[in-house]
Design a protein around this motif. Structure first.
Motif, PDB file in Angstrom:
ATOM      1  N   PRO A 429       0.759  -1.015  -0.139  1.00  0.00           N
ATOM      2  CA  PRO A 429      -0.006   0.163   0.099  1.00  0.00           C
ATOM      3  C   PRO A 429       0.886   1.302   0.004  1.00  0.00           C
ATOM      4  CG  PRO A 429      -0.709  -1.375   1.658  1.00  0.00           C
ATOM      5  CD  PRO A 429       0.400  -2.113   1.108  1.00  0.00           C
ATOM      6  N   PHE A 430       0.293   2.393  -0.629  1.00  0.00           N
ATOM      7  CA  PHE A 430       1.132   3.525  -0.532  1.00  0.00           C
ATOM      8  C   PHE A 430       1.460   3.967   1.108  1.00  0.00           C
ATOM      9  CE2 PHE A 430       0.041   3.962  -4.974  1.00  0.00           C
ATOM     10  CZ  PHE A 430       1.158   4.884  -5.568  1.00  0.00           C
ATOM     11  N   PRO A 431       2.601   4.309   1.195  1.00  0.00           N
ATOM     12  CA  PRO A 431       2.685   4.817   2.644  1.00  0.00           C
ATOM     13  C   PRO A 431       2.325   6.546   2.734  1.00  0.00           C
ATOM     14  CG  PRO A 431       4.814   4.856   1.249  1.00  0.00           C
ATOM     15  CD  PRO A 431       3.733   4.073   0.565  1.00  0.00           C
ATOM     16  N   SER A 432       2.547   6.989   4.009  1.00  0.00           N
ATOM     17  CA  SER A 432       2.271   8.439   4.125  1.00  0.00           C
ATOM     18  C   SER A 432       3.138   9.104   3.246  1.00  0.00           C
ATOM     19  CB  SER A 432       2.238   8.786   5.483  1.00  0.00           C
ATOM     20  OG  SER A 432       3.628   8.451   6.037  1.00  0.00           O
ATOM     21  N   LEU A 433       3.020  10.495   2.986  1.00  0.00           N
ATOM     22  CA  LEU A 433       3.916  11.268   2.349  1.00  0.00           C
ATOM     23  C   LEU A 433       4.988  11.671   2.763  1.00  0.00           C
ATOM     24  CD1 LEU A 433       3.863  13.229  -0.249  1.00  0.00           C
ATOM     25  CD2 LEU A 433       2.953  14.881   1.078  1.00  0.00           C
ATOM     26  N   TYR A 434       5.243  11.558   3.972  1.00  0.00           N
ATOM     27  CA  TYR A 434       6.091  11.566   4.861  1.00  0.00           C
ATOM     28  C   TYR A 434       7.307  10.690   4.710  1.00  0.00           C
ATOM     29  CZ  TYR A 434       9.439  11.260   9.018  1.00  0.00           C
ATOM     30  OH  TYR A 434      10.697  11.264   9.762  1.00  0.00           O
ATOM     31  N   ARG A 435       6.720   9.374   4.762  1.00  0.00           N
ATOM     32  CA  ARG A 435       7.686   8.208   4.664  1.00  0.00           C
ATOM     33  C   ARG A 435       8.130   8.101   3.097  1.00  0.00           C
ATOM     34  NH1 ARG A 435       4.120   3.944   8.123  1.00  0.00           N
ATOM     35  NH2 ARG A 435       4.655   4.868  10.154  1.00  0.00           N
TER      36      ARG A 435
END
Length: 472
Positions: A429-435
């Motif tokens: 899954p797509f991670p958070s923008l920060y990661r």
């Protein structure tokens, strides 16, 4: 693709290609002649450029896909531009082929991310572009963009075959899979993966129907209980022993079956999967390669795999299933004890980073390889946990192919991990923008360091005047 996303993607891809061109020029100025494996690849491609297609260097162990594609691109371009002499099929010109493959890989990664995650409407175009840029900058692959190696082309055709499989164009997928096989024979495993991806889709549909009939809850792979696995195994046996189901699966996957049968004929006639020099490429049951791959994946995906929440979940899992983890630990220790192999190249060639990983870590003490077992277990758990959103049979197929492509390899070589890593990374899954930003920054830093070291931290062996360089 929306207009704003299309503009953004074009700008990022163009910028990445321009940066790669500048780095390509720097690498070619610093290392004009063939280096390492290029000493075999470049002369072979040049022989093909001159029409000597029967000439073959017995030290080359892969099929001639790279050289055939190179000649198919360079010769027409040279004719159109009026180039003659040494510039045609020079080392720099041949290396440029991989720069083109790199641009193709960038586009394919974007298309694959869009296709695989098309149902996730929460993912923005910016996130897709950012993830594409990150994967295109994956250090182990990106480094070989600037040298004449088989990796960028191998990745290009394999990813292209996977994309066509996802769109249901199986004949095209097989044709591209054959091209990937011509770059590296082990890519046949990813052809099997494409077939398995199709089969897994049918199995998942039948599995859902089975559960609905019994009015049962969906079984989650991460539970990992023995009863769950037993039920899945019984279902598989029942499904695959049905003539009707076998006919349906064969009708879906016959192009892949033809290619795999052709591969088996090749292995029989050739006497093995390796062409040329086989003395240094002997197959064996090197089970710790799986542990090395999982550690490699955790290192390059630490923003996703090593988080406080995952560490906490793993700790709770340990407390909940002490017997299972004790058994896994015992099996891991046994596999390391009985199936660890050390290739002569790993001990002798101090130009590769794996030489220093082995010397600084594994050779520090005889017990180090056993002490690392908890790290391996966490890596495996975290790796599997990020795939929990995928259907059960897709996960099983991926792990089977992962074992097939890693375990038979005696040599610890990070390049062998590129494709299984990319396919894994594309499907989580797509991670958070920060990661995502942290991952990209990490990749950029690693690329900057490795390219700087390659160009500026040269050394010489006592028995040779040639300049040596550090590389993956």
């Amino acid at each position: 693709m929306e207009r704003s996303e299309a503009y953004g993607f074009s700008a990022v891809m163009s910028g990445a290609f321009l940066l790669s061109c500048l780095l390509f020029a720097a690498v070619n100025r610093g290392q004009r002649g063939p280096y390492m494996d290029e000493a075999f690849h470049v002369p072979q491609a040049q022989a093909y450029c001159q029409g000597r297609f029967l000439q073959w260097d017995p030290m080359i162990t892969t099929l001639p896909g790279l050289y055939l594609v190179s000649v198919g691109i360079v010769k027409p371009v040279a004719w159109l531009c009026g180039w003659t002499g040494s510039v045609v099929c020079s080392t720099g010109m041949l290396r440029f082929i991989n720069l083109l493959f790199s641009a193709g890989n960038f586009y394919l990664l974007y298309l694959l991310l869009s296709k695989i995650h098309q149902k996730n409407k929460a993912v923005s175009g910016f996130q897709r572009i950012l993830s594409t840029l990150t994967l295109a900058m994956f250090p182990t692959l990106y480094f070989f963009t600037f040298l004449y190696y088989t990796d960028p082309g191998s990745v290009f055709f394999t990813l292209f075959a996977y994309l066509m499989c996802l769109y249901g164009n199986h004949k095209t997928s097989v044709l591209l899979g054959f091209c990937g096989f011509m770059f590296r024979q082990t890519n046949i495993v990813w052809t099997v993966f494409c077939a398995g991806n199709t089969v897994a889709g049918k199995l998942n549909e039948a599995w859902k129907t089975e559960l609905q009939k019994k009015k049962d809850e969906k079984i989650s792979f991460r539970k990992g209980s023995f009863s769950d696995l037993t039920r899945i195994l019984r279902f598989l046996i029942k499904y695959l022993t049905s003539p009707k189901n076998l006919f349906t699966l064969t009708a879906l996957t016959w192009p892949y079956i033809i290619l795999v049968v052709g591969f088996c004929v090749f292995v029989f006639i050739n006497g093995g999967i390796v062409v040329g020099d086989r003395s240094s490429h002997e197959a064996c049951l090197h089970f710790p390669q799986m542990f090395y791959f999982l550690s490699f994946t955790v290192f390059f995906s630490f923003p996703h795999l090593v988080t406080p929440s995952k560490i906490k979940k793993f700790y709770l899992s340990l407390r909940k299933h002490p017997v299972q983890y004790s058994l896994i630990t015992a099996i891991s220790l046994f596999l390391i004890w009985k199936f660890t192999y050390v290739h002569k190249y790993l001990l002798a060639d101090n130009r590769h980073y794996t030489f220093y990983v082995w010397r600084k870590v594994f050779q520090r003490h005889e017990l180090v390889k056993y002490v690392l077992v908890p790290v391996y277990i966490f890596s495996c758990w975290s790796f599997a946990d990020t795939l929990k959103s995928k259907p059960i049979f897709w996960i099983l197929m991926y792990f089977v192919c992962l074992l097939a492509v890693t375990v038979p390899q005696k040599l610890l070589e990070f390049r062998y991990f590129i494709l299984p890593f990319l396919i894994y990374r594309l499907n989580i899954p797509f991670p958070s923008l920060y990661r995502q930003l942290l991952e990209l920054a990490f990749y950029i830093a690693v690329n900057a360091i490795t390219l700087y070291v390659f160009l500026n931290k040269t050394f010489q062996w006592a028995n040779s005047d040639e300049i040596q360089r550090f590389m993956w």
